[in-house]
Write a protein that holds these residues in place. Structure first.
Motif, short mmCIF file in Angstrom:
data_model
loop_
_atom_site.label_atom_id
_atom_site.label_comp_id
_atom_site.label_asym_id
_atom_site.label_seq_id
_atom_site.Cartn_x
_atom_site.Cartn_y
_atom_site.Cartn_z
N SER A 1 0.83 -1.21 0.00
CA SER A 1 0.00 0.00 0.00
C SER A 1 0.86 1.26 0.00
N GLY A 2 2.13 1.10 -0.37
CA GLY A 2 3.04 2.23 -0.38
C GLY A 2 2.49 3.39 -1.19
N THR B 1 -1.25 5.56 4.97
CA THR B 1 -0.31 6.07 5.96
C THR B 1 -0.83 5.72 7.35
N THR B 2 0.06 5.25 8.20
CA THR B 2 -0.33 4.94 9.57
C THR B 2 0.56 5.70 10.52
N ALA B 3 0.07 5.94 11.70
CA ALA B 3 0.86 6.63 12.73
C ALA B 3 1.73 5.60 13.44
N GLY B 4 3.00 5.89 13.53
CA GLY B 4 3.92 5.02 14.25
C GLY B 4 3.92 5.34 15.73
N TYR B 5 4.73 4.62 16.45
CA TYR B 5 4.86 4.90 17.87
C TYR B 5 5.65 6.18 18.07
N ARG B 6 5.31 6.94 19.10
CA ARG B 6 5.92 8.24 19.31
C ARG B 6 7.17 8.19 20.19
N SER B 7 7.40 7.09 20.88
CA SER B 7 8.58 6.99 21.74
C SER B 7 9.06 5.54 21.78
N THR B 8 10.26 5.35 22.28
CA THR B 8 10.80 4.00 22.42
C THR B 8 9.94 3.18 23.37
N LYS B 9 9.49 3.79 24.46
CA LYS B 9 8.62 3.09 25.41
C LYS B 9 7.33 2.65 24.75
N ASP B 10 6.71 3.53 23.94
CA ASP B 10 5.49 3.16 23.23
C ASP B 10 5.73 1.99 22.28
N ALA B 11 6.87 2.01 21.59
CA ALA B 11 7.20 0.93 20.66
C ALA B 11 7.40 -0.39 21.42
N LEU B 12 8.14 -0.34 22.53
CA LEU B 12 8.34 -1.55 23.33
C LEU B 12 7.02 -2.10 23.83
N ASP B 13 6.16 -1.22 24.34
CA ASP B 13 4.85 -1.66 24.82
C ASP B 13 4.00 -2.20 23.68
N GLY B 14 4.01 -1.48 22.55
CA GLY B 14 3.18 -1.88 21.42
C GLY B 14 3.58 -3.22 20.84
#
Length: 195
Positions: A36-37, A41-54
């Motif tokens: 779908s390039g 568009t999707t929103a990514g994680y805003r912080s490292t902590k959010d990415a780890l949790d997600g």
């Protein structure tokens, strides 16, 4: 989408993307995955902590909540990623001596990883220089896998205010104990039929 149960069948599952694929396969539906390039568009994680949790919400449950499977996958990924790199570094520093066969195998493993990561970088239109950081990226995944395991085993990993269990049976989380139990699939209070 409706033929596999639609939103109602998936809303209580933190692994909804995995579940959609499982339901499509079980239903025998012919399906394709397209890039779908440029279209989506999707929103990514805003912080490292959010990415780890997600991502942490997905890793352990995606392996069926099986600690042994996670351990074996973790050891395999860590070994495939770091052993060849460490061998090549130590050999180049002349701290160890390895055979020609071992040197060729380690070099092949690193090159295979670099080529795979470079191909993905080209397809995703990101800098191919990031491929050199693949050991760090994989180490991040390994760390996230550990946090996934610990968070879910300890009952501290949540999704939409629900605690994720080892088999992704998402249960409602009520730290004060003041709410009625809720059905994880519908967000509605469950009623005691015996009263």
């Amino acid at each position: 989408y409706e033929s596999i149960g639609g939103y109602e069948a998936l809303r209580g599952n933190s692994l909804d993307d995995f579940e959609i694929a499982r339901r499509i396969q079980t239903a025998g539906i012919d399906w394709r995955v397209y890039s779908s390039g440029g279209r989506l568009t999707t929103a990514g994680y805003r912080s490292t902590k959010d990415a780890l949790d997600g991502y942490g919400k997905s890793i352990f449950p995606a392996l069926g909540g099986n600690g042994l499977t996670l351990l074996l996958a973790w050891l395999l990924l860590a070994n495939v990623t770091w052993t060849p790199v460490i061998l090549l570094i130590l050999e180049s520093l002349q701290w160890i001596t390895i055979t020609t066969d071992q040197l060729q195998l380690a070099s092949f493993c690193v090159m295979a990883m670099l080529i795979t990561w470079a191909a993905a970088a080209v397809k995703l239109r990101i800098s191919t220089l990031t491929t050199l950081l693949y050991p760090i990226a994989i180490t991040s995944v390994l760390y996230t896998a550990v946090t996934s395991y610990l968070g879910i085993r300890r009952g501290t990993m949540t999704w939409k205010d629900r605690i994720i269990s080892e088999t992704d049976e998402v249960v409602m989380h009520d730290p004060q104990g003041t709410e009625e139990p809720r059905d994880p699939a519908s967000d509605t209070p469950t009623r005691n039929s015996e009263s």
